[in-house]
Enzyme design. Structure first.
Site, PDB file in Angstrom:
ATOM      1  CD  GLN A   1      -3.282  -0.717   0.216  1.00 52.91           C
ATOM      2  OE1 GLN A   1      -3.466   0.669  -0.153  1.00 52.91           O
ATOM      3  NE2 GLN A   1      -3.939  -1.520  -0.334  1.00 52.91           N
ATOM      4  CB  SER A   2       4.133   1.852  -1.743  1.00 55.66           C
ATOM      5  OG  SER A   2       5.268   3.421  -1.790  1.00 55.66           O
ATOM      6  CG  ASN A   3       0.633   6.609   0.955  1.00 56.87           C
ATOM      7  OD1 ASN A   3      -0.578   6.278   0.513  1.00 56.87           O
ATOM      8  ND2 ASN A   3       0.955   6.876   1.452  1.00 56.87           N
TER       9      ASN A   3
END
Ligand SMILES: *Cc1c(COP(=O)(O)O)cnc(C)c1O
Length: 337
Positions: A77-79
């Protein structure tokens, strides 16, 4: 300082300045005399966030180098990966990213909703690897493979955290300096979530370069205090070197509090859930489960323990991340019902 920054190639991705606003209802709730929020969740690129500032310098450099592909890595879930994928699309570059499975036992939404869904909308090619993989090595191997196929990859480190990327947060200090002056904030005390260190390194370097005496409190989301502080300090030195500033940076200018990490990176804590709900319900602002939720949990605890001086203008830097909420609805299970 603004002049020095102009020497670096920069590709415009965001809308500046981001707002600096009071949070009066949250301040009252926490018993804080003065509380503000720097809306770097509103940078304007693909749901916003702190990576936009870094990517302006990194994409500027990639284009100057004649690259055709951006490569980077992050957690599932990397921004940062989402923002990089959007920046690549806007700049007409291809994008590939390696995602590390750092959170096990999460429901399927964690693996395919939120930021992952958006990465795919931007047509970013995703490579998933198990937790514990040496990500920098994996990234170099991917770059070598693409080069052998004739592509011109530009490698962006995790979080966009190198000296060039961190210049984005030197620029944020310039922005804040103007905003604090016009709003009459005389004793800014910055608070934010610190992960791959580039944001804090840029802030620390910017404050030092301008000779400001603003305290900066980094609330850790992953590494133990000593490791995180050293990482930030080393990177801040590189940022100052890049800017051509040789006035020595005292080690104690870097401060990180690791008391709000909980069981580990990206793993929910009760303090995070409380903070995300409270800022939503009192201010109508969306925080995120991995960074700003824990950063706010730290700030809440500091306020309750009376750790901020009464005359401080506390500024929480909202570094973005709300799309991650959709990968983490399960963490709010009972509380959300
Ligand atoms: C990456 C990120 C951070 C941490 O910034 P670093 O520069 O990696 O320390 C904080 N908040 C959000 C939402 C992020 O995506």
């Amino acid at each position: 300082m603004a002049k020095i920054l102009e020497d670096f190639p920069r590709f415009r991705l965001g809308q500046w300045p981001t707002p600096l606003e009071p949070m009066n209802r949250l301040a009252r709730h926490l018993g804080m005399p003065r509380l503000f929020i720097k809306r770097d969740d509103c940078t304007g690129l693909a749901f916003g966030g702190n990576k936009t500032r870094k990517l302006e310098f990194l994409v500027g450099d990639a284009l100057k180098a004649g690259a055709d592909t951006l490569l980077t890595h992050g957690a599932v879930q990397s921004n940062h990966v989402r923002q990089t994928a959007a920046a690549a699309a806007h700049a007409g570059l291809r994008c590939e990213a390696i995602l590390e499975e750092r959170v096990t036992d999460a429901p399927s939404a964690y693996h395919d909703s939120g930021n992952v869904f958006l990465d795919q909308l931007f047509d970013c090619k995703l490579h998933r690897v198990p937790g514990g993989t040496v990500m920098d090595d994996a990234l170099e191997a991917l770059a070598a493979k693409l080069r052998s196929q004739g592509a011109k990859p530009y490698v962006i480190p995790g979080g966009g955290s190198n000296a060039l990327g961190s210049l984005g947060y030197v620029d944020c200090i310039l922005e804040l300096q103007r905003q604090c002056e016009s709003m009459g904030l005389r004793k800014p005390h910055l608070v934010h979530g610190t992960g791959s260190a580039g944001t804090q390194a840029g802030l620390v370097a910017g404050v030092h370069a301008l000779g400001l005496d603003w305290p900066i409190t980094g609330i850790g989301v992953r590494a133990p205090k000593a490791t995180q502080e050293q990482r930030v300090y080393d990177l801040a030195l590189k940022v100052l070197q890049t800017l051509g500033i040789d006035r020595p940076l005292p080690r104690e200018k870097v401060f990180a509090d690791d008391n709000y990490v909980g069981p580990g990176y990206g793993l929910p804590t009760p303090g995070m859930v409380e903070a995300v709900q409270t800022i939503a319900r009192l201010e109508g602002i969306l925080a995120d489960p991995v960074y700003t939720g824990k950063g706010l949990a730290g700030m809440f605890a500091w306020a309750r323990a009376g750790k901020f001086p009464a005359d401080a203008d506390v500024i929480f830097i909202h570094t973005g991340g709300a799309p991650g909420l959709f990968g983490y609805q399960w963490a709010f299970g009972k509380a959300a019902a």
